[in-house]
Design an enzyme around this catalytic site. Structure first.
Site, PDB file in Angstrom:
ATOM      1  N   SER A 110       0.842  -1.194   0.000  1.00  0.00           N
ATOM      2  CA  SER A 110       0.000   0.000   0.000  1.00  0.00           C
ATOM      3  C   SER A 110       0.877   1.243   0.000  1.00  0.00           C
ATOM      4  O   SER A 110       2.001   1.236   0.519  1.00  0.00           O
ATOM      5  CB  SER A 110      -0.893   0.006   1.239  1.00  0.00           C
ATOM      6  OG  SER A 110      -1.473   1.276   1.450  1.00  0.00           O
ATOM      7  N   SER A 111       0.346   2.322  -0.544  1.00  0.00           N
ATOM      8  CA  SER A 111       1.092   3.582  -0.562  1.00  0.00           C
ATOM      9  C   SER A 111       1.241   4.191   0.826  1.00  0.00           C
ATOM     10  O   SER A 111       2.002   5.149   1.008  1.00  0.00           O
ATOM     11  CB  SER A 111       0.409   4.589  -1.491  1.00  0.00           C
ATOM     12  OG  SER A 111      -0.916   4.851  -1.049  1.00  0.00           O
ATOM     13  N   CYS A 112       0.559   3.639   1.829  1.00  0.00           N
ATOM     14  CA  CYS A 112       0.693   4.166   3.193  1.00  0.00           C
ATOM     15  C   CYS A 112       2.054   3.824   3.799  1.00  0.00           C
ATOM     16  O   CYS A 112       2.373   4.263   4.909  1.00  0.00           O
ATOM     17  CB  CYS A 112      -0.436   3.673   4.086  1.00  0.00           C
ATOM     18  SG  CYS A 112      -0.318   1.936   4.533  1.00  0.00           S
ATOM     19  N   TYR A 139      -0.624  -0.772   9.966  1.00  0.00           N
ATOM     20  CA  TYR A 139      -0.748  -1.448   8.673  1.00  0.00           C
ATOM     21  C   TYR A 139       0.495  -1.180   7.821  1.00  0.00           C
ATOM     22  O   TYR A 139       1.051  -2.083   7.190  1.00  0.00           O
ATOM     23  CB  TYR A 139      -2.003  -0.949   7.967  1.00  0.00           C
ATOM     24  CG  TYR A 139      -2.276  -1.576   6.622  1.00  0.00           C
ATOM     25  CD1 TYR A 139      -2.827  -2.848   6.534  1.00  0.00           C
ATOM     26  CD2 TYR A 139      -2.012  -0.886   5.444  1.00  0.00           C
ATOM     27  CE1 TYR A 139      -3.095  -3.425   5.307  1.00  0.00           C
ATOM     28  CE2 TYR A 139      -2.280  -1.452   4.207  1.00  0.00           C
ATOM     29  CZ  TYR A 139      -2.823  -2.724   4.147  1.00  0.00           C
ATOM     30  OH  TYR A 139      -3.084  -3.293   2.924  1.00  0.00           O
ATOM     31  N   LYS A 143       3.378  -3.763   6.063  1.00  0.00           N
ATOM     32  CA  LYS A 143       3.654  -3.803   4.621  1.00  0.00           C
ATOM     33  C   LYS A 143       5.122  -3.500   4.306  1.00  0.00           C
ATOM     34  O   LYS A 143       5.698  -4.082   3.377  1.00  0.00           O
ATOM     35  CB  LYS A 143       2.725  -2.824   3.883  1.00  0.00           C
ATOM     36  CG  LYS A 143       1.260  -3.245   3.923  1.00  0.00           C
ATOM     37  CD  LYS A 143       1.071  -4.625   3.328  1.00  0.00           C
ATOM     38  CE  LYS A 143      -0.344  -5.109   3.382  1.00  0.00           C
ATOM     39  NZ  LYS A 143      -0.502  -6.464   2.836  1.00  0.00           N
ATOM     40  N   HIS A 182     -12.783   1.987   3.602  1.00  0.00           N
ATOM     41  CA  HIS A 182     -12.024   3.118   3.075  1.00  0.00           C
ATOM     42  C   HIS A 182     -12.970   4.187   2.544  1.00  0.00           C
ATOM     43  O   HIS A 182     -14.181   3.994   2.496  1.00  0.00           O
ATOM     44  CB  HIS A 182     -11.078   2.637   1.976  1.00  0.00           C
ATOM     45  CG  HIS A 182      -9.914   1.860   2.494  1.00  0.00           C
ATOM     46  ND1 HIS A 182      -9.667   0.553   2.134  1.00  0.00           N
ATOM     47  CD2 HIS A 182      -8.916   2.205   3.341  1.00  0.00           C
ATOM     48  CE1 HIS A 182      -8.576   0.131   2.746  1.00  0.00           C
ATOM     49  NE2 HIS A 182      -8.103   1.097   3.475  1.00  0.00           N
TER      50      HIS A 182
END
Length: 325
Positions: A110-112, A139, A143, A182
């Site tokens: 994920s881009s987070c 999270y 990742k 989301h």
């Protein structure tokens, strides 16, 4: 790597938004041997069961599409669940693939993973250059660990494990729970229900000013297969051993306010949109630099308005089964 048509391809999380899109895309491209298993029969949190599954299925390639996901509310309420379950699931799958000599694996993150104050648009090199956004750090940490686990196996054991980091995703089979979803599925459900109930207004968390990038899940599925089909020599020419992940997105952002207005128009809701500025906004801007994946021959196809409309229509038809926890 070269994904072959006679490979037994294991897609984890096949009932979820990402997994179902990957399965559908693989079928469209003619891959006949797709391995899936229901959650009730395979607990991905159980290492021994996952390893036995790999041994019994003669798996050649893996798409890791399973994860515990959610929005700001669920990340804030269940931090331990997010870090523990995601670490355990991905470790069990990656380790079982390695122990059973599976050399083709794609890890989806994920881009987070990027710092809260990363330079925009965000390049892959921004990883680990600053503090994470607190509202989803649990999270994100899992990742990041997944990326580094794949890299460690590539370096130590000459595996060919690859990682893609998509921006905010949306599409069919998303989680439309009223609190744990989301932003796009949450808004689709709220606009639908507000229209049906003929409400005068809809309240949306935050100021509406944050800018976000959104990618239809079908575009991610196509990108995943595109990357998995590349041979190792070609793929390795685009990445470094210790910086191997690749951004997947559109390279374009939109404000939450504008997104809300688009969904209001699609839904036909006639009431007022009210932004609750007492609620957190999260990162004010997040858009990915996708120059690397574009140089590898992939680009997104699905326009945001078109994608939102089709996703809203999917929710209308499937709303009773789409309200997941």
């Amino acid at each position: 790597m070269n994904l072959n048509f006679d490979d037994n391809i294991f897609v984890t999380g096949h009932n979820g938004m990402v997994g179902s899109a990957v399965v559908s895309a693989l079928k469209k491209e003619g891959y006949p041997n797709i391995v899936i298993e229901e959650k009730k029969n395979l607990d991905l949190l159980d290492q021994s069961k996952v390893n036995l599954f790999f041994k019994s299925k003669s798996i050649d390639a893996v798409f890791i599409c399973s994860a515990k996901v959610g929005g700001i509310h669920s990340n804030s309420e269940y931090p331990y669940d997010f870090i523990y379950q995601n670490l355990t699931i991905q470790n069990n799958i990656i380790n079982s693939a390695h122990l059973n000599d599976v050399n083709k694996l794609l890890f989806l993150g994920s881009s987070c993973i990027y710092p809260k104050k990363a330079k925009q648009p965000i390049k892959e090199s921004e990883l680990l250059k600053g503090p994470l956004e607190p509202t989803n750090q649990w999270y994100a940490l899992a990742k990041i660990a997944g990326i580094k686990t794949c890299e460690a196996l590539n370096i130590q054991n000459n595996r060919d494990y690859r990682s893609l980091m998509p921006t905010n995703l949306y599409g069919p089979n998303d989680n439309f729970h009223d609190m744990n979803s989301h932003v796009i599925p949450a808004l689709i459900r709220r606009f639908y229900e507000s229209k049906i109930n003929k409400e005068d207004s809809i309240i949306i968390w935050g100021s509406g000013r944050p800018l976000r990038e959104f990618l239809h899940v079908d575009d991610l599925a196509k990108a995943s297969i595109h990357v998995m089909k590349m041979n190792k020599q070609e793929y390795s020419s685009y990445i470094k051993p210790d910086l191997s992940h690749i951004n997947i997105g559109t390279g374009q952002d939109v404000s939450i306010k504008k997104l809300s207005e688009i969904l209001k128009s699609i839904s036909g809701f006639e009431g007022k949109i009210i932004f609750d500025e007492a609620k957190p906004d999260g990162t004010m801007r997040k858009v990915l630099d996708i120059s690397k994946i574009k140089s590898m021959g992939w680009k997104p196809d699905i326009d945001l308005k078109k994608g939102l409309k089709s996703t809203y229509q999917w929710y209308e038809k499937n709303k009773n089964s789409a309200k997941k926890a």
